[in-house]
Design an enzyme around this catalytic site. Structure first.
Site, short mmCIF file in Angstrom:
data_model
loop_
_atom_site.label_atom_id
_atom_site.label_comp_id
_atom_site.label_asym_id
_atom_site.label_seq_id
_atom_site.Cartn_x
_atom_site.Cartn_y
_atom_site.Cartn_z
N HIS A 67 -24.63 44.33 -4.43
CA HIS A 67 -25.29 44.30 -5.63
C HIS A 67 -26.40 43.46 -5.41
CE1 HIS A 67 -22.14 46.47 -7.79
NE2 HIS A 67 -21.21 45.36 -7.46
N GLU B 93 -25.46 20.90 2.03
CA GLU B 93 -25.67 19.70 1.47
C GLU B 93 -25.95 18.62 2.65
OE1 GLU B 93 -22.82 17.50 -0.98
OE2 GLU B 93 -21.19 18.83 -0.28
N ASN C 46 0.90 -1.24 0.18
CA ASN C 46 -0.17 -0.03 0.02
C ASN C 46 0.77 1.34 -0.02
OD1 ASN C 46 -1.64 1.70 2.71
ND2 ASN C 46 -1.81 2.17 0.40
C1 AGP Z 1 -19.49 17.28 -3.28
O1 AGP Z 1 -19.52 17.51 -1.96
C2 AGP Z 1 -20.76 16.88 -3.77
N1 AGP Z 1 -21.25 15.71 -3.40
C3 AGP Z 1 -20.93 16.86 -5.27
O2 AGP Z 1 -20.99 18.37 -5.76
C4 AGP Z 1 -19.71 16.46 -6.23
O3 AGP Z 1 -18.73 17.35 -6.21
C5 AGP Z 1 -20.39 16.55 -7.62
O4 AGP Z 1 -21.52 15.66 -7.96
C6 AGP Z 1 -19.33 16.12 -8.65
O5 AGP Z 1 -18.67 14.93 -8.45
P1 AGP Z 1 -17.55 14.34 -9.20
O6 AGP Z 1 -16.19 15.24 -8.52
O7 AGP Z 1 -17.41 13.14 -8.91
O8 AGP Z 1 -17.36 14.57 -10.60
#
Ligand code: AGP
Length: 608
Positions: free
Chosen positions: A505, A489, A98
């Site tokens: 703005h 999120e 690893n």
């Molecule tokens: C990040 O916290 C999110 N879960 C989401 O925005 C994510 O970054 C996006 O779906 C893109 O994913 P990827 O980097 O696998 O392309």
């Protein structure tokens, strides 16, 4: 990141190895393998794909024996395939590993010159050859491993087994985790505690630069230099579930704390620790590629888009090349002007995001050159790209991206420095100064992580808020967007990220005494302007939470400060995002949401 396991005892070990690997699958899952000594010879079994594929293969045709090693892989060198799965074998020796051997290219050349042939694309196979050379010349397995380690540069946890000894394993560690499990007439070794708990709760954590020989009778541990190490086992009292998260309550918190290591692994082999120089061969973009670049277009979604914004700022600043960052989900639907001379950098943790994949394909069809910056080896975006710059953050389990984001920032910062040097817009002196600071960043991140308790107190103070604003300018504007995305999120608090100059703005209308406003105030070229924006917020009684590298800056302005160490401007986001990740985590946890699997979201978004 991969998982390794070893067992020396009295029971049939293949099922024990498999069960241990199942506990380590979070560390990697693109292929797996075992080598088991049956008393006469070594039986090696490997399979591409998830661990179940290896399990099926062993069920069809079992291997027997009471000493063995196993591995679950997260590809770094060589795509996920059976020939690249561990163990790797040379002569009587089988090895699982690893980490990343930084000097594998030169060692491979030297071994080829001695007539050695390679069956895989991995860096690990050289270790098997080097140990085999030593044992063939008469060294014991322990001494052969020691002599081999002296030739390696990089990160490794390795387990080695020899056909010549049915009851011994040799292990070694440098910068990758390795722990021994002590049982009654049984010894084990693994990358992480959960893999051992079914057989032992008494464990010995190996330290960097140590090697160990384990037999049924116990362990002999020495440093590379030959000093004996006496270390008493510690008793593990965690439940299995706690242990799988390394003792952290959630994978997200564990992954936030893994960031210094993720950055080190992403820099490893590309930035030399010794003299802070760039090693461009590992960067996936040649000087010839650079010569033809007219413009750089970043394509990404979500958190990866925020990393792309960082890339855009730095590329323009350091490499003086026009750069734009586009939401991949919008790019395809506006008949973009793109083609030869454009370098498209597709940024994606998973490498499978449908919008990013489709947008990059469209750009490729129109003649652009595609560079993927992805974390998952062999993923769809990596396969369709002309070149790939991998981030080495290891598997990310929490839906909210944390360590993959900072690994992306690190990879894009390296890319900007590399292009700046190739285009001669960045002097060797300035590049040297940047790289010297770059290698300090993991430790600076560690100091930010030490402030987690304080961040939790700040999180408690805004626990019941409905909304929050995040403000930053320049490089910090992408951090503001990312801080807001993290909060919304996982905690479901409505949050918006803004470039500080945009406040007047419109968003300023939202500010009152109930509105937490997280302001990024590192000492950089935008600080003065940002301070004026913060004054505007304070004048409306906004509750300012300031991220600062100098406490005096926010005095009289902020209700709370979140402290980061000073650094050079391009690296500020790598530090300032950490308290914001922690803030989101604690707000979410205190509100009792499902932190690792927030509602309505998926880790990999494969629909457009
Ligand atoms: C990040 O916290 C999110 N879960 C989401 O925005 C994510 O970054 C996006 O779906 C893109 O994913 P990827 O980097 O696998 O392309």
């Amino acid at each position: 990141m991969c998982g390794i396991i070893g067992y020396v005892g009295n029971e049939e070990c293949a099922p024990i190895l498999l069960e241990g690997l199942r506990r380590l699958e979070y560390r990697g899952y693109d292929s797996a393998g075992v080598a088991v000594h049956d008393g006469t010879q070594l039986n090696v079994r490997r399979a591409a794909g998830k661990l179940t594929a290896l399990g099926d293969s062993l069920a069809r045709s079992p291997v027997h024996g009471t000493t063995g090693i196993g591995h679950t892989r997260w590809a770094t060198h060589g795509k996920p395939a059976e020939r690249n799965a561990h163990p790797h074998v040379s002569g009587d020796i089988a090895v699982v590993h690893n980490g990343i051997i930084e000097n594998h290219v030169e060692l491979k050349h030297a071994l080829r010159a001695k007539g050695r042939e390679f069956l895989s694309d991995t860096d690990t196979e050289i270790v098997a050859h080097l140990v085999d050379i030593e044992t063939t010349a008469g060294a014991t397995l322990f001494e052969a491993v020691r002599a081999t380690l002296k030739q390696l540069r990089g990160a490794y946890a390795i387990a080695v087994i020899s056909k010549r000894d049915a009851h011994t394993l040799v292990l070694a560690k440098n910068a990758s985790p390795l722990v021994l499990g002590v049982g009654d007439g049984v010894m084990l070794a693994a990358s992480d505690v959960p893999a051992l708990l079914a057989h032992s709760r008494d464990v010995i954590f190996l330290e960097d630069g140590e090697l160990a020989e384990i037999t049924r009778e116990g362990a002999r541990i020495e440093t590379l230099a030959g000093a004996k190490v006496e270390r008493a086992p510690v008793r593990i009292t965690w439940s299995l579930m706690q242990a799988e998260r390394g003792g952290y309550k959630h994978f997200m918190l564990k992954e936030i704390h893994e960031q210094p290591r993720a950055i080190e692994d992403t820099l490893r082999g590309r930035v030399s620790w010794e003299d802070a120089s760039l090693e461009p061969a590992e960067m996936g973009i040649s000087a010839a590629d650079v010569a033809g670049i007219r413009r750089v277009v970043f394509l990404a979604c979500g958190t990866s888009f925020h990393a792309a914004l960082h890339g855009r700022y730095l590329l323009e600043g350091l490499a003086r090349v026009p750069a734009v960052a586009e939401l991949a989900s919008e790019f395809r639907y506006r008949d973009p002007v793109i083609g030869a001379g454009d370098l498209v950098v597709a940024v994606s943790q998973s490498g499978e995001t449908a919008d990013t994949l489709a947008a990059a394909k469209e750009a490729k069809e129109r003649g652009a050159r595609i560079l993927a910056v992805v974390n998952v080896q062999g993923s769809a975006i990596a396969r369709m790209a002309h070149g790939t710059l991998y981030t080495h953050a290891g598997p990310e389990i929490g839906v909210a991206s944390t360590k993959c984001f900072t690994a992306q920032l690190a990879a894009l910062t390296m890319l900007a420095i590399h292009l700046g040097r190739c285009r001669d817009t960045l002097s060797a002196d300035r590049a040297g100064a940047l790289l010297r600071e770059f290698v300090q960043i993991p430790n600076k991140m560690r100091t930010v992580l030490e402030t987690a308790k304080h961040v939790e107190t700040v999180a408690r103070s805004i626990l019941h808020t409905r909304d929050a604003l995040f403000l930053g300018r320049g490089l910090s504007s992408a951090v503001a967007l990312e801080g807001a995305l993290k909060l919304k999120e996982i905690s479901y608090v409505h949050a918006e990220g803004y470039a500080g100059g945009e406040m007047k703005h419109g968003p300023l209308a939202l500010v009152d005494r109930d509105m937490p406003v997280v302001c990024l105030l590192p000492t950089d070229s935008t600080l003065e302007k940002m301070l004026s924006n913060v004054q505007e917020v304070r004048a409306r009684d906004g509750n300012v939470i300031a991220v600062v590298d100098d406490e005096t800056v926010a005095k009289d302005l902020a209700t709370h400060t979140l402290r980061i160490p000073p650094t050079l401007e391009p690296f500020t986001p790598l530090l300032s995002i950490v308290p914001l990740q922690l803030l989101s985590y604690y707000v979410a946890d205190l509100r009792g949401t499902d932190v690792d699997q927030p509602r309505n979201l998926a880790k990999t978004v494969t629909v457009e």
